[in-house]
Design an enzyme around this catalytic site. Structure first.
Site, short mmCIF file in Angstrom:
data_model
loop_
_atom_site.label_atom_id
_atom_site.label_comp_id
_atom_site.label_asym_id
_atom_site.label_seq_id
_atom_site.Cartn_x
_atom_site.Cartn_y
_atom_site.Cartn_z
N GLY A 10 37.39 36.16 -1.67
CA GLY A 10 38.20 34.95 -1.61
C GLY A 10 39.66 35.24 -1.95
O GLY A 10 40.03 36.37 -2.26
N GLN A 11 40.47 34.19 -1.92
CA GLN A 11 41.91 34.35 -2.12
C GLN A 11 42.23 34.83 -3.55
O GLN A 11 42.95 35.81 -3.73
CB GLN A 11 42.62 33.02 -1.87
CG GLN A 11 42.36 32.43 -0.49
CD GLN A 11 43.24 31.23 -0.23
OE1 GLN A 11 44.35 31.35 0.28
NE2 GLN A 11 42.78 30.04 -0.59
N VAL A 12 41.68 34.12 -4.54
CA VAL A 12 42.06 34.43 -5.93
C VAL A 12 41.34 35.69 -6.44
O VAL A 12 41.98 36.60 -6.99
CB VAL A 12 41.76 33.22 -6.86
CG1 VAL A 12 41.98 33.59 -8.32
CG2 VAL A 12 42.65 32.03 -6.47
N LEU A 37 25.93 32.82 -6.99
CA LEU A 37 25.99 31.57 -7.76
C LEU A 37 25.02 30.52 -7.22
O LEU A 37 24.71 29.55 -7.92
CB LEU A 37 27.42 31.01 -7.74
CG LEU A 37 28.47 31.86 -8.44
CD1 LEU A 37 29.86 31.26 -8.24
CD2 LEU A 37 28.20 31.99 -9.93
N THR A 62 34.13 26.05 -1.68
CA THR A 62 35.46 25.45 -1.59
C THR A 62 35.67 24.58 -0.34
O THR A 62 36.79 24.12 -0.11
CB THR A 62 36.55 26.55 -1.62
OG1 THR A 62 36.27 27.51 -0.59
CG2 THR A 62 36.61 27.25 -2.97
N TYR A 125 32.94 17.78 -3.89
CA TYR A 125 33.51 19.06 -4.34
C TYR A 125 34.11 18.91 -5.75
O TYR A 125 33.79 19.68 -6.66
CB TYR A 125 34.58 19.54 -3.35
CG TYR A 125 35.50 20.62 -3.88
CD1 TYR A 125 35.06 21.93 -4.00
CD2 TYR A 125 36.80 20.31 -4.28
CE1 TYR A 125 35.90 22.92 -4.50
CE2 TYR A 125 37.65 21.28 -4.78
CZ TYR A 125 37.20 22.58 -4.89
OH TYR A 125 38.03 23.55 -5.39
N LYS A 129 32.81 20.66 -9.25
CA LYS A 129 33.66 21.53 -10.06
C LYS A 129 33.79 20.98 -11.48
O LYS A 129 33.78 21.73 -12.45
CB LYS A 129 35.05 21.67 -9.42
CG LYS A 129 35.09 22.44 -8.11
CD LYS A 129 34.80 23.93 -8.28
CE LYS A 129 35.90 24.67 -9.02
NZ LYS A 129 35.63 26.13 -9.10
N TRP A 150 46.18 23.63 -4.66
CA TRP A 150 46.82 23.91 -3.36
C TRP A 150 47.03 25.42 -3.15
O TRP A 150 48.13 25.89 -2.89
CB TRP A 150 48.14 23.15 -3.26
CG TRP A 150 48.04 21.66 -3.23
CD1 TRP A 150 47.09 20.87 -3.82
CD2 TRP A 150 48.92 20.75 -2.55
NE1 TRP A 150 47.33 19.55 -3.55
CE2 TRP A 150 48.45 19.43 -2.79
CE3 TRP A 150 50.08 20.92 -1.77
CZ2 TRP A 150 49.08 18.31 -2.27
CZ3 TRP A 150 50.72 19.78 -1.27
CH2 TRP A 150 50.22 18.51 -1.52
N1 LIG Z 1 41.68 26.79 -2.27
C1 LIG Z 1 42.32 25.83 -2.96
O1 LIG Z 1 43.21 25.15 -2.43
C2 LIG Z 1 41.98 25.58 -4.40
C3 LIG Z 1 42.67 24.57 -5.09
C4 LIG Z 1 42.37 24.37 -6.45
C5 LIG Z 1 41.43 25.15 -7.08
N2 LIG Z 1 40.75 26.10 -6.37
C6 LIG Z 1 39.73 26.87 -7.08
O2 LIG Z 1 40.21 28.20 -7.14
C7 LIG Z 1 39.11 29.12 -7.07
C8 LIG Z 1 39.39 30.18 -6.03
O3 LIG Z 1 39.56 29.56 -4.78
P1 LIG Z 1 39.86 30.42 -3.47
O4 LIG Z 1 40.80 29.62 -2.65
O5 LIG Z 1 40.18 31.81 -3.87
O6 LIG Z 1 38.42 30.38 -2.79
P2 LIG Z 1 38.00 31.00 -1.36
O7 LIG Z 1 39.10 31.80 -0.79
O8 LIG Z 1 37.42 29.88 -0.57
O9 LIG Z 1 36.85 32.00 -1.78
C9 LIG Z 1 35.65 31.55 -2.34
C10 LIG Z 1 34.90 32.74 -2.87
O10 LIG Z 1 33.70 32.26 -3.47
C11 LIG Z 1 32.63 33.08 -3.00
N3 LIG Z 1 31.37 32.38 -3.02
C12 LIG Z 1 31.03 31.26 -2.34
N4 LIG Z 1 29.73 30.96 -2.56
C13 LIG Z 1 29.25 31.92 -3.40
C14 LIG Z 1 27.98 32.17 -3.99
N5 LIG Z 1 26.92 31.39 -3.73
N6 LIG Z 1 27.85 33.22 -4.82
C15 LIG Z 1 28.89 34.05 -5.05
N7 LIG Z 1 30.11 33.88 -4.50
C16 LIG Z 1 30.29 32.82 -3.69
C17 LIG Z 1 33.03 33.45 -1.59
O11 LIG Z 1 32.28 34.55 -1.17
P3 LIG Z 1 31.80 34.73 0.36
O12 LIG Z 1 32.95 35.38 1.08
O13 LIG Z 1 30.61 35.62 0.24
O14 LIG Z 1 31.48 33.37 0.89
C18 LIG Z 1 34.50 33.75 -1.79
O15 LIG Z 1 34.68 35.06 -2.26
C19 LIG Z 1 37.86 28.28 -6.81
O16 LIG Z 1 37.17 28.12 -8.02
C20 LIG Z 1 38.40 26.94 -6.34
O17 LIG Z 1 37.53 25.88 -6.70
C21 LIG Z 1 41.02 26.35 -5.06
#
Ligand SMILES: NC(=O)c1ccc[n+]([C@@H]2O[C@H](COP(=O)([O-])OP(=O)(O)OC[C@H]3O[C@@H](n4cnc5c(N)ncnc54)[C@H](OP(=O)(O)O)[C@@H]3O)[C@@H](O)[C@H]2O)c1
Length: 302
Positions: A10-12, A37, A62, A125, A129, A150
């Site tokens: 994922g991104q972070v 998870l 997400t 969602y 969370k 964001w």
């Molecule tokens: N994106 C936003 O705008 C945003 C805003 C506020 C907060 N956040 C929070 O910031 C955090 C990071 O977000 P991000 O944008 O980096 O997310 P992302 O790019 O959508 O990546 C999600 C990650 O979670 C993994 N994942 C999903 N289901 C899983 C499972 N069952 N077991 C293990 N890993 C799993 C995915 O793996 P796979 O590649 O295997 O699916 C991926 O590596 C999250 O907690 C999110 O709630 C995000």
């Protein structure tokens, strides 16, 4: 200090494990093949086998809109998974850094949300969370819940990359102009996660719920416009972005109209150890776009 990191595709999580670790710290990168998870009952054994000294959990379900119709998976990944992670960390006596979201708020506020403000998520969602946060809080004293907002990165599925894709094909777009928040690059979140880890390593206990975003605020329309203002220097053309209301762009999940986050408790928690690096959302965006779009040409570098 062996630090297990989830969500590495994922991104972070990806931005975090791409960082070189300071002396005495190593990553244990854990994709869903190592820590799933959605299978909470497998987590205790997985953590024991990997034997970390700390866990960072940016992994999450997400897909905000899809979560409305796939609530079972969203709650398993975002609530039950973190609950199991927290229990495993408690059993080992190690801390957990859980990443969370501005979507725990309902967006009726008119000043930046503080960590102590009441939560009232609008969709599945956000609720999943928020319940994940609650599970971590009630299970493990040694936790940090870091809410951000964001999120975008040069690669990955995010609003900025969607605008670049669509803006390359169209001269005019319509984008929502009545939701306010703060765009924040995954790289900056990784920097803060690393700072908290370094503080833990140095014996400075940062605990509790905190917020981190870039400074400033905008709307999705303002963000799209800023993307194209910078992209014009690379493309030599600039799509026009028309502002529309949320009501003109219905989505399965409702989103908060205002989710700017007050970052001051994080500054206070890290004071004496390190200043929290925070840039304006505009400066952060320009840097990511320049890296993403490549060198400016002679004609467009004005
Ligand atoms: N994106 C936003 O705008 C945003 C805003 C506020 C907060 N956040 C929070 O910031 C955090 C990071 O977000 P991000 O944008 O980096 O997310 P992302 O790019 O959508 O990546 C999600 C990650 O979670 C993994 N994942 C999903 N289901 C899983 C499972 N069952 N077991 C293990 N890993 C799993 C995915 O793996 P796979 O590649 O295997 O699916 C991926 O590596 C999250 O907690 C999110 O709630 C995000």
């Amino acid at each position: 200090m062996q630090v297990l990191v989830t969500g590495i595709t994922g991104q972070v999580g990806g931005a975090l494990v791409a960082r070189s670790t300071p002396d005495g710290m190593n990553w244990i990168p854990a994709g869903r093949d190592r820590v799933d998870l959605s299978a909470p009952r497998s987590i205790a054994a997985a953590i024991d086998a990997l034997a970390p000294d700390a866990v960072v959990n940016p992994a999450a379900y997400t897909a905000v809109d899809v979560a409305e119709t796939d609530q079972e998976t969203a709650f398993r990944v975002n609530r039950d998974g973190p609950a199991a992670l927290a229990a495993a960390c408690a059993a080992r006596g190690i801390p957990l850094l859980q990443v969370s979201t501005d979507y725990v708020f309902d967006g009726t506020g008119s000043r930046p949300y503080r960590p102590s403000d009441p939560v009232a998520p609008l969709g599945a969602y956000g609720t999943s969370k928020q319940e994940g946060e609650e599970a971590v809080r009630s299970t493990l004293a040694d936790h940090v819940i870091l809410r951000t907002a964001w999120v975008y990165a040069a690669t990955g599925k995010n609003f900025v990359n969607t605008m670049l894709r669509v803006g390359a094909e169209r001269d005019e777009l319509r984008v929502v102009a009545d939701q306010r928040g703060t765009p924040t690059p995954a790289e900056d979140i990784a920097t803060v996660l690393l700072t908290v880890l370094k503080a833990w390593q140095a014996g400075v206990a940062v605990r509790g719920t905190h917020h981190f975003t870039c400074s400033g605020e905008t709307t999705w329309h303002g963000l799209a416009d800023a993307v194209f203002r910078r992209a014009e220097r690379h493309w030599g053309r600039r799509p026009i972005v028309h502002p529309i209301g949320t009501a003109d762009y219905p989505t399965p999940a409702a989103r908060p109209a205002y989710s700017v986050l007050d970052n001051s408790t994080l500054d206070a928690a890290l004071a004496g150890f390190s200043a929290v690096p925070r840039q304006s959302w505009e400066a952060a965006l320009d840097a990511v776009l320049d890296a993403r779009l490549g060198p400016l040409t002679e004609n467009t570098a004005r």
